[in-house]
Design a protein around this motif. Structure first.
Motif, PDB file in Angstrom:
ATOM      1  N   PRO A 121       0.854  -1.328   0.178  1.00 27.22           N
ATOM      2  CA  PRO A 121      -0.162   0.041   0.052  1.00 27.22           C
ATOM      3  C   PRO A 121       0.858   1.187  -0.082  1.00 27.22           C
ATOM      4  CG  PRO A 121       0.049  -0.815   2.171  1.00 27.22           C
ATOM      5  CD  PRO A 121       0.746  -1.782   1.294  1.00 27.22           C
ATOM      6  N   LEU A 122       1.617   1.549  -1.067  1.00 28.95           N
ATOM      7  CA  LEU A 122       2.500   2.807  -1.195  1.00 28.95           C
ATOM      8  C   LEU A 122       1.788   4.046  -1.293  1.00 28.95           C
ATOM      9  CD1 LEU A 122       5.277   0.983  -3.377  1.00 28.95           C
ATOM     10  CD2 LEU A 122       5.257   1.219  -0.921  1.00 28.95           C
ATOM     11  N   LYS A 123       2.369   5.144  -1.107  1.00 33.41           N
ATOM     12  CA  LYS A 123       1.800   6.379  -1.163  1.00 33.41           C
ATOM     13  C   LYS A 123       3.003   7.251  -1.643  1.00 33.41           C
ATOM     14  CE  LYS A 123      -1.476   5.800   2.363  1.00 33.41           C
ATOM     15  NZ  LYS A 123      -1.358   5.683   3.758  1.00 33.41           N
ATOM     16  N   GLY A 124       2.651   8.337  -2.186  1.00 36.41           N
ATOM     17  CA  GLY A 124       3.647   9.588  -2.331  1.00 36.41           C
ATOM     18  C   GLY A 124       4.898   9.012  -2.994  1.00 36.41           C
ATOM     19  N   GLN A 125       6.140   9.404  -2.489  1.00 36.27           N
ATOM     20  CA  GLN A 125       7.276   9.401  -3.410  1.00 36.27           C
ATOM     21  C   GLN A 125       7.770   7.707  -3.433  1.00 36.27           C
ATOM     22  OE1 GLN A 125       9.029  11.911  -4.703  1.00 36.27           O
ATOM     23  NE2 GLN A 125      10.773  10.203  -5.426  1.00 36.27           N
ATOM     24  N   ASP A 126       7.533   7.203  -2.350  1.00 37.12           N
ATOM     25  CA  ASP A 126       7.669   5.648  -2.427  1.00 37.12           C
ATOM     26  C   ASP A 126       6.955   5.071  -3.621  1.00 37.12           C
ATOM     27  OD1 ASP A 126       9.102   5.462   0.030  1.00 37.12           O
ATOM     28  OD2 ASP A 126       7.319   5.077   1.075  1.00 37.12           O
ATOM     29  N   LYS A 127       5.503   5.489  -3.964  1.00 34.82           N
ATOM     30  CA  LYS A 127       4.861   4.803  -4.831  1.00 34.82           C
ATOM     31  C   LYS A 127       5.462   5.463  -6.214  1.00 34.82           C
ATOM     32  CE  LYS A 127      -0.076   4.233  -6.435  1.00 34.82           C
ATOM     33  NZ  LYS A 127      -1.239   4.543  -5.970  1.00 34.82           N
ATOM     34  N   ALA A 128       5.987   6.640  -6.249  1.00 36.28           N
ATOM     35  CA  ALA A 128       6.343   7.109  -7.698  1.00 36.28           C
ATOM     36  C   ALA A 128       7.720   6.377  -8.160  1.00 36.28           C
ATOM     37  CB  ALA A 128       6.685   8.600  -7.463  1.00 36.28           C
ATOM     38  N   VAL A 129       8.493   6.150  -6.950  1.00 43.42           N
ATOM     39  CA  VAL A 129       9.640   5.555  -7.454  1.00 43.42           C
ATOM     40  C   VAL A 129       9.442   4.141  -7.919  1.00 43.42           C
ATOM     41  CG1 VAL A 129      11.568   4.480  -6.366  1.00 43.42           C
ATOM     42  CG2 VAL A 129      11.175   6.995  -5.710  1.00 43.42           C
ATOM     43  N   VAL A 130       8.337   3.414  -7.144  1.00 39.96           N
ATOM     44  CA  VAL A 130       8.023   2.106  -7.737  1.00 39.96           C
ATOM     45  C   VAL A 130       7.596   2.058  -9.364  1.00 39.96           C
ATOM     46  CG1 VAL A 130       6.805  -0.195  -7.150  1.00 39.96           C
ATOM     47  CG2 VAL A 130       8.077   0.992  -5.432  1.00 39.96           C
ATOM     48  N   VAL A 131       6.772   3.087  -9.318  1.00 40.22           N
ATOM     49  CA  VAL A 131       5.952   3.005 -10.768  1.00 40.22           C
ATOM     50  C   VAL A 131       6.977   3.478 -11.726  1.00 40.22           C
ATOM     51  CG1 VAL A 131       4.428   4.669 -12.083  1.00 40.22           C
ATOM     52  CG2 VAL A 131       3.821   3.917  -9.999  1.00 40.22           C
ATOM     53  N   ASP A 132       7.915   4.100 -11.466  1.00 41.74           N
ATOM     54  CA  ASP A 132       9.169   4.613 -12.254  1.00 41.74           C
ATOM     55  C   ASP A 132       9.926   3.146 -12.671  1.00 41.74           C
ATOM     56  OD1 ASP A 132       8.361   7.117 -12.699  1.00 41.74           O
ATOM     57  OD2 ASP A 132      10.096   7.874 -11.513  1.00 41.74           O
ATOM     58  N   LEU A 133      10.125   2.362 -11.481  1.00 41.05           N
ATOM     59  CA  LEU A 133      10.986   1.075 -11.733  1.00 41.05           C
ATOM     60  C   LEU A 133      10.272   0.264 -12.634  1.00 41.05           C
ATOM     61  CD1 LEU A 133      13.189  -0.872 -11.021  1.00 41.05           C
ATOM     62  CD2 LEU A 133      12.042  -1.495  -8.922  1.00 41.05           C
ATOM     63  N   MET A 134       8.785   0.045 -12.326  1.00 50.01           N
ATOM     64  CA  MET A 134       7.953  -0.713 -13.057  1.00 50.01           C
ATOM     65  C   MET A 134       7.902  -0.447 -14.744  1.00 50.01           C
ATOM     66  SD  MET A 134       7.454  -3.068 -11.308  1.00 50.01           S
ATOM     67  CE  MET A 134       8.634  -3.042  -9.636  1.00 50.01           C
ATOM     68  N   PHE A 135       7.879   0.870 -14.858  1.00 49.62           N
ATOM     69  CA  PHE A 135       7.897   1.415 -16.132  1.00 49.62           C
ATOM     70  C   PHE A 135       9.273   1.152 -16.851  1.00 49.62           C
ATOM     71  CE2 PHE A 135       4.282   3.880 -15.642  1.00 49.62           C
ATOM     72  CZ  PHE A 135       3.283   3.734 -16.813  1.00 49.62           C
ATOM     73  N   GLU A 136      10.493   1.181 -16.035  1.00 48.39           N
ATOM     74  CA  GLU A 136      11.784   0.542 -16.624  1.00 48.39           C
ATOM     75  C   GLU A 136      11.781  -0.765 -16.748  1.00 48.39           C
ATOM     76  OE1 GLU A 136      16.198   0.423 -14.580  1.00 48.39           O
ATOM     77  OE2 GLU A 136      15.115   2.345 -14.421  1.00 48.39           O
ATOM     78  N   ARG A 137      11.279  -1.352 -16.029  1.00 45.32           N
ATOM     79  CA  ARG A 137      11.210  -3.105 -16.312  1.00 45.32           C
ATOM     80  C   ARG A 137      10.111  -3.314 -17.511  1.00 45.32           C
ATOM     81  NH1 ARG A 137      11.881  -5.616 -10.343  1.00 45.32           N
ATOM     82  NH2 ARG A 137      13.804  -4.606 -10.063  1.00 45.32           N
TER      83      ARG A 137
END
Length: 163
Positions: free
Chosen positions: A89-105
């Motif tokens: 259940p991520l929010k804020g910066q944590d979620k943004a970083v993970v979303v960026d990583l997943m788009f990279e993947r």
């Protein structure tokens, strides 16, 4: 925890929900960085199993899990951490970083890495319309031109019957 990577440790999964659960989860997260890839893979699979039962249990280790996801070289560790991170259940910066990583993947050479990144993005988008709007076309595209695993996952995510 042993050195055999084939399956998650059922004992460790059960222990994660017991009185020493925080210590168990902490040790599993630490083992993600183990130089022995079998140990790291098994820890990742065990964390995935824990997240299946209750992803919120791993929330306290979100920063370490995110860091390990970026550090992971072994594709099996990457796969499992994509699933775990998508469920948190991520929010804020944590979620943004993970979303960026997943788009990279999504650009990874591993088809399964792309598939699980797509799943993680759908999970992360939840009720967030803006993110869902970015992810939905990717899932529809995977339905048409992805690997067989991506097509199957896209069908599941979109609720589309097999053609």
């Amino acid at each position: 925890m042993g050195r055999v990577p084939q399956a998650a440790s059922v004992e460790m999964v059960n222990a994660a929900f017991g009185p020493d659960g925080a210590e168990v989860c902490s040790k599993l997260v630490q083992r993600l960085g183990d130089k022995d890839k079998d140990v790291a893979e098994r820890a990742a699979r065990t964390l995935k199993k824990i997240s299946e039962a209750d992803a919120a249990l791993l929330y306290a280790w979100r920063k370490a899990l995110i860091a390990e996801a970026f550090r992971a070289v072994d594709v099996r560790v990457q796969w499992n951490l994509s699933i775990v991170l998508g469920r948190l259940p991520l929010k804020g910066q944590d979620k943004a970083v993970v979303v960026d990583l997943m788009f990279e993947r999504l650009r990874d050479k591993s088809g399964l890495n792309r598939t699980l990144a797509m799943q993680a993005l759908m999970d992360l988008s939840g009720n967030e319309a803006a993110l869902r709007k970015r992810v939905a076309p990717i899932v529809r595209e995977a339905l048409e031109g992805g690997t067989p695993a991506m097509k199957a996952r896209a069908r599941k995510l979109l609720g589309v019957a097999r053609r």
